[in-house]
Design a protein around this motif. Sequence first.
Motif, mmCIF file in Angstrom:
data_model
loop_
_atom_site.group_PDB
_atom_site.id
_atom_site.type_symbol
_atom_site.label_atom_id
_atom_site.label_comp_id
_atom_site.label_asym_id
_atom_site.label_seq_id
_atom_site.Cartn_x
_atom_site.Cartn_y
_atom_site.Cartn_z
ATOM 1 N N ASN A 52 0.833 -1.206 0.000
ATOM 2 C CA ASN A 52 0.000 0.000 0.000
ATOM 3 C C ASN A 52 0.873 1.264 0.000
ATOM 4 O OD1 ASN A 52 -2.431 1.424 -0.015
ATOM 5 N ND2 ASN A 52 -2.540 1.513 2.219
ATOM 6 N N ALA A 53 1.920 1.237 -0.841
ATOM 7 C CA ALA A 53 2.850 2.369 -0.901
ATOM 8 C C ALA A 53 2.150 3.608 -1.463
ATOM 9 C CB ALA A 53 4.045 2.004 -1.779
ATOM 10 N N SER A 54 2.460 4.745 -0.909
ATOM 11 C CA SER A 54 1.830 5.982 -1.358
ATOM 12 C C SER A 54 2.361 6.405 -2.720
ATOM 13 C CB SER A 54 2.085 7.094 -0.338
ATOM 14 O OG SER A 54 3.471 7.353 -0.226
ATOM 15 N N VAL A 55 1.489 7.031 -3.519
ATOM 16 C CA VAL A 55 1.850 7.543 -4.840
ATOM 17 C C VAL A 55 1.517 9.034 -4.871
ATOM 18 C CG1 VAL A 55 1.458 7.390 -7.341
ATOM 19 C CG2 VAL A 55 1.351 5.320 -5.913
ATOM 20 N N SER A 56 2.474 9.836 -5.295
ATOM 21 C CA SER A 56 2.239 11.283 -5.395
ATOM 22 C C SER A 56 2.974 11.816 -6.613
ATOM 23 C CB SER A 56 2.714 12.006 -4.130
ATOM 24 O OG SER A 56 4.104 11.795 -3.929
ATOM 25 N N ASN A 104 -2.409 5.210 -4.152
ATOM 26 C CA ASN A 104 -1.532 4.257 -3.479
ATOM 27 C C ASN A 104 -1.501 2.972 -4.299
ATOM 28 O OD1 ASN A 104 -3.632 2.325 -2.339
ATOM 29 N ND2 ASN A 104 -4.303 4.281 -1.472
ATOM 30 N N THR A 105 -0.469 2.177 -4.110
ATOM 31 C CA THR A 105 -0.269 1.019 -4.980
ATOM 32 C C THR A 105 -1.339 -0.056 -4.814
ATOM 33 O OG1 THR A 105 1.226 0.024 -3.336
ATOM 34 C CG2 THR A 105 2.216 1.370 -5.079
ATOM 35 N N SER A 106 -1.986 -0.129 -3.649
ATOM 36 C CA SER A 106 -2.992 -1.177 -3.451
ATOM 37 C C SER A 106 -4.179 -1.018 -4.389
ATOM 38 C CB SER A 106 -3.475 -1.180 -2.000
ATOM 39 O OG SER A 106 -4.165 0.016 -1.696
ATOM 40 N N GLU A 107 -4.401 0.191 -4.918
ATOM 41 C CA GLU A 107 -5.496 0.402 -5.857
ATOM 42 C C GLU A 107 -5.267 -0.312 -7.184
ATOM 43 O OE1 GLU A 107 -6.418 4.521 -6.372
ATOM 44 O OE2 GLU A 107 -6.313 4.955 -4.227
ATOM 45 N N ILE A 108 -4.028 -0.714 -7.444
ATOM 46 C CA ILE A 108 -3.712 -1.412 -8.695
ATOM 47 C C ILE A 108 -4.294 -2.813 -8.690
ATOM 48 C CG2 ILE A 108 -1.810 -2.304 -10.119
ATOM 49 C CD1 ILE A 108 -0.094 -0.004 -8.990
ATOM 50 N N GLY A 109 -4.397 -3.421 -7.511
ATOM 51 C CA GLY A 109 -4.781 -4.828 -7.442
ATOM 52 C C GLY A 109 -3.567 -5.692 -7.749
ATOM 53 N N ILE A 129 -1.121 -7.793 -17.108
ATOM 54 C CA ILE A 129 -2.472 -7.363 -16.765
ATOM 55 C C ILE A 129 -2.499 -7.057 -15.276
ATOM 56 C CG2 ILE A 129 -3.645 -8.610 -18.621
ATOM 57 C CD1 ILE A 129 -4.196 -10.859 -16.654
ATOM 58 N N ALA A 130 -3.507 -6.316 -14.867
ATOM 59 C CA ALA A 130 -3.616 -5.955 -13.454
ATOM 60 C C ALA A 130 -5.068 -5.719 -13.106
ATOM 61 C CB ALA A 130 -2.786 -4.700 -13.154
ATOM 62 N N GLY A 131 -5.342 -5.746 -11.804
ATOM 63 C CA GLY A 131 -6.663 -5.386 -11.320
ATOM 64 C C GLY A 131 -7.771 -6.270 -11.838
ATOM 65 N N ARG A 132 -8.797 -5.653 -12.413
ATOM 66 C CA ARG A 132 -10.005 -6.371 -12.822
ATOM 67 C C ARG A 132 -9.786 -7.302 -14.005
ATOM 68 N NH1 ARG A 132 -14.460 -1.429 -12.433
ATOM 69 N NH2 ARG A 132 -14.224 -1.057 -10.178
#
Length: 205
Positions: A52-56, A104-109, A129-132
């Motif tokens: 869950n690393a932060s992205v900015s 944050n990186t966790s949104e990538i799945g 591929i990633a996520g959904r």
Amino acid sequence: HWAIHEVASKEASQKGSFVGPDKLTFDFNSAALTPQQLTDIEKLVNERILENASVSWTEVPHADVKNRKDVMQFFGDKYGDAVRVVFIDESFSVEFCGGTHVRNTSEIGLFKIVGESSVASGVRRIEAIAGRSIPAWFKEMLAQQDGLRTDVTKAQERLRQLGLKIARGQAVDLEIVLGPFGRHRPRQHLQATLGGGVIAGARTD
């Protein structure tokens, strides 16, 4: 970038990329990657995602950062006067990038590499591929496995029929009985495998 540097080479640099709704590609200079290297890259990326690393990001004048060694940049003078610098948990990834991003990186799945190939001399492409997109990919893989199991079952049944005919001393046509599974097998190999018997009129070439 970070994962490729960790696993493949610190000299690897981006040569192109594509990010679509169902897949992404990343081109970079490198020798062909081994299956183990691809597994290691995928593992490192997923570990960072799960942290869950932060992205900015921020926009700054290109002149202010173009000589900084801690910011990855690979397109030289193609940048405009202002550049977008993206930080992923600043300790491991800082680079120029013009795309949109998660917070944050966790949104990538999850992240799954589905291909690696050559696109030019000395340039490799990772497809992922990633996520959904991942559940649909696994569903497709399971369907393919089911198809292979069906083919194996059919082949086993054809071999059983062949064995019965040979046991009865009947002549058999291997191409009809085995279909594509035995079409290119040498007749001597099939005779040895099946324990001899009557193989008359067989077309195995």
